[in-house]
Design a protein around this motif. Structure first.
Motif, PDB file in Angstrom:
ATOM      1  N   GLY A 107       0.744  -1.124  -0.079  1.00  0.00           N
ATOM      2  CA  GLY A 107      -0.070  -0.082  -0.086  1.00  0.00           C
ATOM      3  C   GLY A 107       0.925   1.273   0.041  1.00  0.00           C
ATOM      4  N   GLU A 108       1.935   1.107   0.694  1.00  0.00           N
ATOM      5  CA  GLU A 108       3.014   2.420   0.790  1.00  0.00           C
ATOM      6  C   GLU A 108       3.406   2.570  -0.694  1.00  0.00           C
ATOM      7  N   LEU A 109       3.910   1.573  -1.225  1.00  0.00           N
ATOM      8  CA  LEU A 109       4.266   1.579  -2.686  1.00  0.00           C
ATOM      9  C   LEU A 109       3.376   2.225  -3.696  1.00  0.00           C
ATOM     10  N   LEU A 110       2.218   1.696  -3.550  1.00  0.00           N
ATOM     11  CA  LEU A 110       1.083   2.205  -4.484  1.00  0.00           C
ATOM     12  C   LEU A 110       0.593   3.759  -4.074  1.00  0.00           C
ATOM     13  N   GLY A 111       0.916   4.145  -2.779  1.00  0.00           N
ATOM     14  CA  GLY A 111       0.583   5.652  -2.405  1.00  0.00           C
ATOM     15  C   GLY A 111       1.697   6.431  -2.764  1.00  0.00           C
ATOM     16  N   LEU A 112       2.717   6.177  -3.304  1.00  0.00           N
ATOM     17  CA  LEU A 112       3.980   6.993  -3.541  1.00  0.00           C
ATOM     18  C   LEU A 112       3.446   7.861  -5.039  1.00  0.00           C
ATOM     19  N   GLN A 113       3.986   9.192  -4.756  1.00  0.00           N
ATOM     20  CA  GLN A 113       3.899  10.353  -5.817  1.00  0.00           C
ATOM     21  C   GLN A 113       5.115  10.846  -6.367  1.00  0.00           C
ATOM     22  N   TRP A 114       5.174  11.138  -7.431  1.00  0.00           N
ATOM     23  CA  TRP A 114       6.439  11.672  -7.645  1.00  0.00           C
ATOM     24  C   TRP A 114       6.779  12.885  -6.872  1.00  0.00           C
ATOM     25  N   THR A 115       6.038  13.627  -6.300  1.00  0.00           N
ATOM     26  CA  THR A 115       6.665  14.498  -5.514  1.00  0.00           C
ATOM     27  C   THR A 115       7.296  13.976  -4.038  1.00  0.00           C
ATOM     28  N   ASP A 116       7.077  12.780  -3.814  1.00  0.00           N
ATOM     29  CA  ASP A 116       7.851  12.002  -2.742  1.00  0.00           C
ATOM     30  C   ASP A 116       9.098  11.534  -2.945  1.00  0.00           C
ATOM     31  N   ILE A 117       9.609  11.743  -4.189  1.00  0.00           N
ATOM     32  CA  ILE A 117      10.779  11.253  -4.610  1.00  0.00           C
ATOM     33  C   ILE A 117      11.949  12.446  -4.884  1.00  0.00           C
ATOM     34  N   ASN A 118      12.839  12.431  -4.315  1.00  0.00           N
ATOM     35  CA  ASN A 118      13.939  13.597  -4.411  1.00  0.00           C
ATOM     36  C   ASN A 118      14.998  12.945  -5.148  1.00  0.00           C
ATOM     37  N   PHE A 119      15.055  13.119  -6.497  1.00  0.00           N
ATOM     38  CA  PHE A 119      16.177  12.488  -7.444  1.00  0.00           C
ATOM     39  C   PHE A 119      17.516  12.720  -7.165  1.00  0.00           C
ATOM     40  N   SER A 125      10.171   9.659   0.323  1.00  0.00           N
ATOM     41  CA  SER A 125       9.370   9.966   1.340  1.00  0.00           C
ATOM     42  C   SER A 125       8.217   9.324   1.535  1.00  0.00           C
ATOM     43  N   VAL A 126       8.064   8.177   2.532  1.00  0.00           N
ATOM     44  CA  VAL A 126       6.691   7.546   2.695  1.00  0.00           C
ATOM     45  C   VAL A 126       6.099   8.247   3.598  1.00  0.00           C
ATOM     46  N   GLU A 127       4.914   8.687   3.035  1.00  0.00           N
ATOM     47  CA  GLU A 127       3.813   9.424   3.992  1.00  0.00           C
ATOM     48  C   GLU A 127       2.350   8.965   3.838  1.00  0.00           C
ATOM     49  N   ARG A 128       2.205   8.077   2.890  1.00  0.00           N
ATOM     50  CA  ARG A 128       0.760   7.545   2.665  1.00  0.00           C
ATOM     51  C   ARG A 128       0.804   6.113   2.125  1.00  0.00           C
ATOM     52  N   SER A 129      -0.528   5.483   2.370  1.00  0.00           N
ATOM     53  CA  SER A 129      -0.717   4.375   1.934  1.00  0.00           C
ATOM     54  C   SER A 129      -2.106   4.103   1.087  1.00  0.00           C
ATOM     55  N   LEU A 130      -2.054   3.367   0.067  1.00  0.00           N
ATOM     56  CA  LEU A 130      -3.154   3.057  -0.671  1.00  0.00           C
ATOM     57  C   LEU A 130      -4.012   2.054  -0.034  1.00  0.00           C
ATOM     58  N   GLU A 131      -5.209   1.954  -0.041  1.00  0.00           N
ATOM     59  CA  GLU A 131      -5.943   0.875   0.798  1.00  0.00           C
ATOM     60  C   GLU A 131      -7.140   0.457  -0.262  1.00  0.00           C
ATOM     61  N   GLN A 132      -7.261  -0.582  -0.484  1.00  0.00           N
ATOM     62  CA  GLN A 132      -8.825  -1.203  -1.173  1.00  0.00           C
ATOM     63  C   GLN A 132      -9.726  -1.385  -0.202  1.00  0.00           C
ATOM     64  N   THR A 133     -10.756  -0.842  -0.296  1.00  0.00           N
ATOM     65  CA  THR A 133     -12.095  -0.998   0.322  1.00  0.00           C
ATOM     66  C   THR A 133     -13.141  -1.640  -0.436  1.00  0.00           C
ATOM     67  N   ALA A 134     -14.281  -1.891   0.366  1.00  0.00           N
ATOM     68  CA  ALA A 134     -15.287  -2.355  -0.381  1.00  0.00           C
ATOM     69  C   ALA A 134     -15.920  -1.087  -1.340  1.00  0.00           C
ATOM     70  N   ALA A 135     -15.863   0.175  -1.075  1.00  0.00           N
ATOM     71  CA  ALA A 135     -16.337   1.307  -1.766  1.00  0.00           C
ATOM     72  C   ALA A 135     -15.220   1.615  -2.719  1.00  0.00           C
ATOM     73  N   GLY A 136     -14.192   1.076  -2.911  1.00  0.00           N
ATOM     74  CA  GLY A 136     -13.098   1.591  -3.851  1.00  0.00           C
ATOM     75  C   GLY A 136     -11.730   1.583  -3.120  1.00  0.00           C
ATOM     76  N   ARG A 163      11.230   5.384 -15.382  1.00  0.00           N
ATOM     77  CA  ARG A 163       9.729   5.002 -15.192  1.00  0.00           C
ATOM     78  C   ARG A 163       8.909   6.379 -15.631  1.00  0.00           C
ATOM     79  N   ARG A 164       9.402   7.642 -15.169  1.00  0.00           N
ATOM     80  CA  ARG A 164       8.731   8.614 -15.098  1.00  0.00           C
ATOM     81  C   ARG A 164       8.221   9.373 -16.651  1.00  0.00           C
ATOM     82  N   PRO A 165       9.183   9.237 -17.570  1.00  0.00           N
ATOM     83  CA  PRO A 165       9.035   9.549 -18.872  1.00  0.00           C
ATOM     84  C   PRO A 165       8.185   8.713 -19.519  1.00  0.00           C
TER      85      PRO A 165
END
Length: 173
Positions: A107-119, A125-136, A163-165
């Motif tokens: 979930g943390e990997l799937l919650g990553l955004q490009w702004t979380d990565i300093n190249f 920066s791991v700040e959020r997680s994506l979770e699958q629920t019954a509602a989506g 990956r980004r391009p």
């Protein structure tokens, strides 16, 4: 009725789940059975609070730890090499490369955004997680609710940079 449920009935029902057929495998996993036990524990505790039942029959229930709990293990170097070879050129390669280097949860990997990565510093920066629920899907905080910074080696940083391009190109289609 809830007041008639005994500890023996609960234990028997939970152990009977070991033989219950599952959707994607032959039987329910021990983790799924422990999850059911946890839900049942919450329900029974809620019933005990307004005194619908005298006591929760699941509190102090012994034997659930005997459910075949297989220990977690790390991939061997050969397995890692085979995994990377198999995925090279696939869109999942970058995700797996970052997962292997960081130890992030799915979930943390799937919650990553490009702004979380300093190249430039190769810090994620791991700040959020994506979770699958019954509602989506929903975005939530990490398990510890504390953001953390991970410094990456060259491999994951290079994979992310490539990956980004590709992602931008895919979005144009």
């Amino acid at each position: 009725p809830l007041p008639a449920v005994t500890r023996g009935q609960v234990k028997k029902a939970l152990f009977a789940l070991q033989a219950a057929p599952a959707q994607r495998r032959k039987h329910l996993s021990p983790k799924s059975i422990r999850h059911v036990a946890g839900l049942l524990s919450v329900v029974m505790s809620e019933a005990a609070e307004p005194e619908l039942i005298v006591a929760s029959p699941i509190v102090g229930l012994r034997g659930l730890s005997k459910l075949n709990k297989s220990p977690a293990r790390s991939l061997t170097l050969e397995e890692i090499s085979n995994l990377k070879s198999t995925l090279r050129g696939d869109d999942l390669f970058t995700l797996v490369e970052v997962a292997l280097a960081s130890g992030c949860r799915r979930g943390e990997l799937l919650g990553l955004q490009w702004t979380d990565i300093n190249f430039s510093t190769r810090v994620i920066s791991v700040e959020r997680s994506l979770e699958q629920t019954a509602a989506g899907h929903r975005v939530k905080s990490t398990k510890s609710a504390q953001p953390r910074k991970l410094r990456q080696r060259t491999g994951p940083s290079t994979a992310l940079g490539c990956r980004r391009p590709k992602q931008r190109e895919d979005r144009k289609r």
